[in-house]
Design a protein around this motif. Structure first.
Motif, PDB file in Angstrom:
ATOM      1  N   HIS A   1       0.827  -1.210   0.000  1.00  0.00           N
ATOM      2  CA  HIS A   1       0.000   0.000   0.000  1.00  0.00           C
ATOM      3  C   HIS A   1       0.860   1.259   0.000  1.00  0.00           C
ATOM      4  O   HIS A   1       0.555   2.245  -0.675  1.00  0.00           O
TER       5      HIS A   1
ATOM      6  N   GLN B   1       2.084   1.846  -3.435  1.00  0.00           N
ATOM      7  CA  GLN B   1       1.012   2.349  -4.293  1.00  0.00           C
ATOM      8  C   GLN B   1       0.916   3.872  -4.208  1.00  0.00           C
ATOM      9  O   GLN B   1       0.609   4.547  -5.194  1.00  0.00           O
TER      10      GLN B   1
ATOM     11  N   TRP C   1       2.027   3.857 -10.481  1.00  0.00           N
ATOM     12  CA  TRP C   1       1.282   2.961  -9.603  1.00  0.00           C
ATOM     13  C   TRP C   1       0.177   3.732  -8.880  1.00  0.00           C
ATOM     14  O   TRP C   1      -0.933   3.233  -8.711  1.00  0.00           O
ATOM     15  N   TRP C   2       0.500   4.969  -8.471  1.00  0.00           N
ATOM     16  CA  TRP C   2      -0.516   5.791  -7.815  1.00  0.00           C
ATOM     17  C   TRP C   2      -1.681   6.089  -8.757  1.00  0.00           C
ATOM     18  O   TRP C   2      -2.835   6.139  -8.324  1.00  0.00           O
TER      19      TRP C   2
ATOM     20  N   HIS D   1      -3.835   3.215  -8.363  1.00  0.00           N
ATOM     21  CA  HIS D   1      -4.404   3.122  -7.017  1.00  0.00           C
ATOM     22  C   HIS D   1      -5.391   4.246  -6.731  1.00  0.00           C
ATOM     23  O   HIS D   1      -6.264   4.113  -5.860  1.00  0.00           O
TER      24      HIS D   1
ATOM     25  N   HIS E   1      -9.021   3.634  -6.174  1.00  0.00           N
ATOM     26  CA  HIS E   1      -9.473   3.209  -4.849  1.00  0.00           C
ATOM     27  C   HIS E   1      -9.925   4.404  -4.009  1.00  0.00           C
ATOM     28  O   HIS E   1     -10.776   4.267  -3.124  1.00  0.00           O
TER      29      HIS E   1
ATOM     30  N   ASN F   1     -11.040  -0.869  -6.917  1.00  0.00           N
ATOM     31  CA  ASN F   1      -9.645  -0.848  -7.370  1.00  0.00           C
ATOM     32  C   ASN F   1      -9.586  -0.965  -8.888  1.00  0.00           C
ATOM     33  O   ASN F   1     -10.506  -1.502  -9.519  1.00  0.00           O
TER      34      ASN F   1
ATOM     35  N   ASP G   1      -4.345  -3.077 -11.225  1.00  0.00           N
ATOM     36  CA  ASP G   1      -3.775  -3.066  -9.882  1.00  0.00           C
ATOM     37  C   ASP G   1      -4.145  -4.342  -9.132  1.00  0.00           C
ATOM     38  O   ASP G   1      -3.334  -4.905  -8.381  1.00  0.00           O
TER      39      ASP G   1
ATOM     40  N   GLN H   1      -1.588  -7.076  -7.620  1.00  0.00           N
ATOM     41  CA  GLN H   1      -1.711  -7.458  -6.221  1.00  0.00           C
ATOM     42  C   GLN H   1      -1.868  -8.967  -6.072  1.00  0.00           C
ATOM     43  O   GLN H   1      -1.267  -9.585  -5.173  1.00  0.00           O
TER      44      GLN H   1
END
Length: 223
Positions: free
Chosen positions: A154, A157, A163-164, A167, A170, A184, A188, A192
């Motif tokens: 996390h 992320q 990656w953000w 994320h 979310h 999500n 991603d 995960q």
């Protein structure tokens, strides 16, 4: 006592898995010529059943609390529809099942390489004979290890730009509810699933244990 309860629950899930497989899945696959996926689908049914149970338990636990002390009020609960859909997709193990079907050959190859080149992994069951080989003890150790890995996952992320961007889905909810946890980005979720599957393989988690570990971890996050 605890082991007997767990065994009874597992027997109930297995009986339901067999019932659905024989009475629903097999006739459907036979009708449409999909018997090549027959065996894999039987294994996937375990994910689905555990997922349904998880959603039911989460709802029965959190919905009364949400009704009693809601964070906010909405005029129309249809605003939560997207989050409900995300929850069913995530909790039913659809992502994990897709990961299983698409990447199983690569996963099998990886396991072969580990065996051929004697790549070390951690056998938690044998760390402390008589203690860590107890099912409840090893399960709790696995849960702590995966939760700790999830913490760093996390943080990454939020730290890395691309990656953000994934994320951020979310964190795009407009309403706060018990359904928020599973919104999500699909990619991603794939990353995960691969991340936690690799760690679980490394520490010796069995497939059926992995299913229950994911369910318990998801429930804890929702709470």
């Amino acid at each position: 006592m605890f082991h007997e309860i767990v065994a009874q629950l597992d027997n109930m899930v297995s009986a339901l898995q067999t019932l659905l497989y024989i009475d629903v899945v097999q006739p459907f696959f036979y009708r449409f010529g999909l018997m090549g996926y027959d065996e894999d689908t039987y294994d996937a049914l375990y994910w689905v059943i555990i997922g349904v149970l998880e959603i039911i338990i989460t709802y029965l636990t959190l919905r009364p609390l949400e009704a009693l002390r809601p964070v906010e009020q909405w005029k129309d609960r249809k605003a939560l529809r997207a989050d409900v859909i995300y929850t069913w997709i995530a909790k039913l193990g659809i992502i994990n099942i897709a990961f299983f079907f698409l990447l199983q050959p690569l996963f099998d190859h990886w396991q072969s390489l580990i065996s051929i080149y004697d790549i070390p992994n951690i056998d938690i069951d044998s760390l402390w004979p008589g203690v860590t080989d107890q099912p409840i003890v090893s399960f709790l150790i696995y849960l702590v290890v995966l939760d700790f890995a999830g913490y760093w996952y996390h943080r990454w992320q939020h730290r890395f730009g691309v990656w953000w961007e994934l994320h951020a889905v979310h964190h795009s909810q407009q309403q706060m509810s018990l359904w928020n946890d599973d919104r999500n980005h699909f990619l991603d979720d794939i990353i995960q699933a691969a991340f936690f599957a690799a760690i679980s393989l490394f520490i010796g988690v069995q497939p059926t244990q992995f299913v229950v570990l994911v369910a318990v971890s998801n429930f804890m996050q929702s709470v």
